[in-house]
Design a protein around this motif. Structure first.
Motif, PDB file in Angstrom:
ATOM      1  N   PRO A 203       0.841  -1.204   0.000  1.00 24.93           N
ATOM      2  CA  PRO A 203       0.000   0.000   0.000  1.00 24.93           C
ATOM      3  C   PRO A 203       0.874   1.251   0.000  1.00 24.93           C
ATOM      4  N   TYR A 219      -4.809   1.835  -7.304  1.00 29.84           N
ATOM      5  CA  TYR A 219      -5.152   2.573  -6.081  1.00 29.84           C
ATOM      6  C   TYR A 219      -5.696   1.615  -5.022  1.00 29.84           C
ATOM      7  N   LEU A 220      -5.369   1.923  -3.784  1.00 31.98           N
ATOM      8  CA  LEU A 220      -5.833   1.111  -2.664  1.00 31.98           C
ATOM      9  C   LEU A 220      -7.337   1.334  -2.469  1.00 31.98           C
ATOM     10  N   SER A 222     -11.074   0.003  -0.162  1.00 31.74           N
ATOM     11  CA  SER A 222     -11.655  -0.666   1.010  1.00 31.74           C
ATOM     12  C   SER A 222     -13.129  -0.311   1.059  1.00 31.74           C
ATOM     13  N   PHE A 233      -8.339  -4.280   2.740  1.00 29.76           N
ATOM     14  CA  PHE A 233      -7.667  -3.450   1.753  1.00 29.76           C
ATOM     15  C   PHE A 233      -7.260  -4.315   0.549  1.00 29.76           C
ATOM     16  N   CYS A 235      -6.033  -3.958  -3.881  1.00 33.71           N
ATOM     17  CA  CYS A 235      -5.424  -3.072  -4.875  1.00 33.71           C
ATOM     18  C   CYS A 235      -6.242  -3.116  -6.162  1.00 33.71           C
ATOM     19  N   THR A 260      -5.197   8.904   3.348  1.00 32.10           N
ATOM     20  CA  THR A 260      -4.338   8.874   4.542  1.00 32.10           C
ATOM     21  C   THR A 260      -4.804   9.937   5.537  1.00 32.10           C
ATOM     22  N   LEU A 276      -4.211   6.754  -1.440  1.00 32.81           N
ATOM     23  CA  LEU A 276      -3.067   5.848  -1.449  1.00 32.81           C
ATOM     24  C   LEU A 276      -3.025   5.013  -2.719  1.00 32.81           C
ATOM     25  N   THR A 277      -1.852   4.930  -3.289  1.00 30.21           N
ATOM     26  CA  THR A 277      -1.631   4.011  -4.412  1.00 30.21           C
ATOM     27  C   THR A 277      -1.346   2.617  -3.867  1.00 30.21           C
ATOM     28  N   CYS A 278      -1.116   1.677  -4.764  1.00 35.02           N
ATOM     29  CA  CYS A 278      -0.765   0.321  -4.355  1.00 35.02           C
ATOM     30  C   CYS A 278      -0.041  -0.376  -5.504  1.00 35.02           C
TER      31      CYS A 278
END
Length: 283
Positions: A203, A219-220, A222, A233, A235, A260, A276-278
């Motif tokens: 993440p 992108y992360l 959820s 989580f 990706c 974040t 957040l990217t992943c």
């Protein structure tokens, strides 16, 4: 062969002497010159025979040397053939070992799920199946937390059961992942790579660390933080796809971007309210 020729010459000379007429024999006995001439002729013939014998002996010796050389060459060739056969056997064993090693490597491998895509990345990965993202309902407190990748060809045995656990489809509830993603149903692909034995999802990164190979990035995602059901989580691919016909807002297991929040999370290096990217990486 040479001895036969010598014997033949001697017999021929004897035969010639026998053919001398009686008159000539009397002349030989009575005429010293004739006798000397005959003796000279015999000596000449003997000299020729001696020379022939020497030449034949020399030829025999040369032939013996030649035969010995040929035998040596044959032995060398036989030795060379044996060495080549041994080398070929060693090479065949090496090839078998290499093939065995390749098969062992291919039999290891590892798997991962590519979320929001129907196919695996074009990096020597095998598509196990292309299916549908699913999970528990976002508003049920007892829903399972994880996202799952459901296959397109389920097998049923029983036709009914108690309505306790529930499986729903996955759906985007935001246009963050793409401009038209809201309410679209999410596909997934179960991928296998035989070039690695470990897969991780990182993440906050869209690249892999040194020594790791990038499978895909995005992108992360959820569930919504205010929903009563837990989530996990995952990706979501940077270029998401949708399930055909899945445009209705049926809800289910929801996908949202993840931001974040500074505080116990250190800023810097993180930034407040940044998505957040992943990255999914293999090794």
């Amino acid at each position: 062969m040479h001895l036969i020729m010598i014997v033949w010459l001697i017999c021929f000379l004897c035969f010639k002497v026998d053919l001398v007429s009686t008159e000539e024999k009397r002349l030989l006995l009575n005429d010293p010159d004739v006798l000397v001439n005959r003796l000279n002729r015999v000596e000449s013939v003997l000299a020729i025979l001696n020379a022939t014998i020497k030449q034949l002996t020399t030829d025999n010796q040369q032939q013996t040397v030649t035969i010995q050389q040929q035998e040596n060459m044959i032995q060398q060739q036989q030795t060379s053939i044996q060495q080549q056969q041994t080398l070929t056997q060693q090479q065949e064993q090496t090839i078998k070992l290499m093939q065995s090693s390749v098969n062992n490597i291919k039999s290891l491998g590892t798997t991962y799920i590519r979320w929001a895509r129907k196919q695996c990345p074009n990096n020597n990965t095998e598509l196990v199946y292309s299916g549908y993202a699913g999970g528990g309902y976002y508003a049920n407190t007892g829903s399972a937390a994880e996202y799952v990748c459901l296959p397109p060809d389920p097998n049923y045995v029983k036709t009914s059961g108690t309505d306790y656990g529930r499986m729903y489809g996955g759906e985007f509830d935001t246009n963050f992942f793409a401009s038209d993603a809201d309410n679209e149903d999410v596909p997934c692909a179960l991928c296998r790579t035989d070039r690695a034995t470990s897969v991780i999802m990182i993440p906050g990164k869209n690249t892999c660390y040194s020594g790791w190979r990038l499978e895909y990035h995005g992108y992360l995602a959820s569930g919504l933080h205010s929903h009563v059901a837990a989530s996990a989580f995952v990706c979501v691919d940077i270029n998401p796809e949708y399930i055909i016909g899945g445009v209705n807002r049926n809800l289910g297991k929801m996908f949202y971007e993840v931001l974040t929040k500074c505080g116990s999370l250190k800023c810097p290096p993180y930034k407040h309210d940044y998505p957040l990217t992943c990255a999914v990486c293999s090794k």
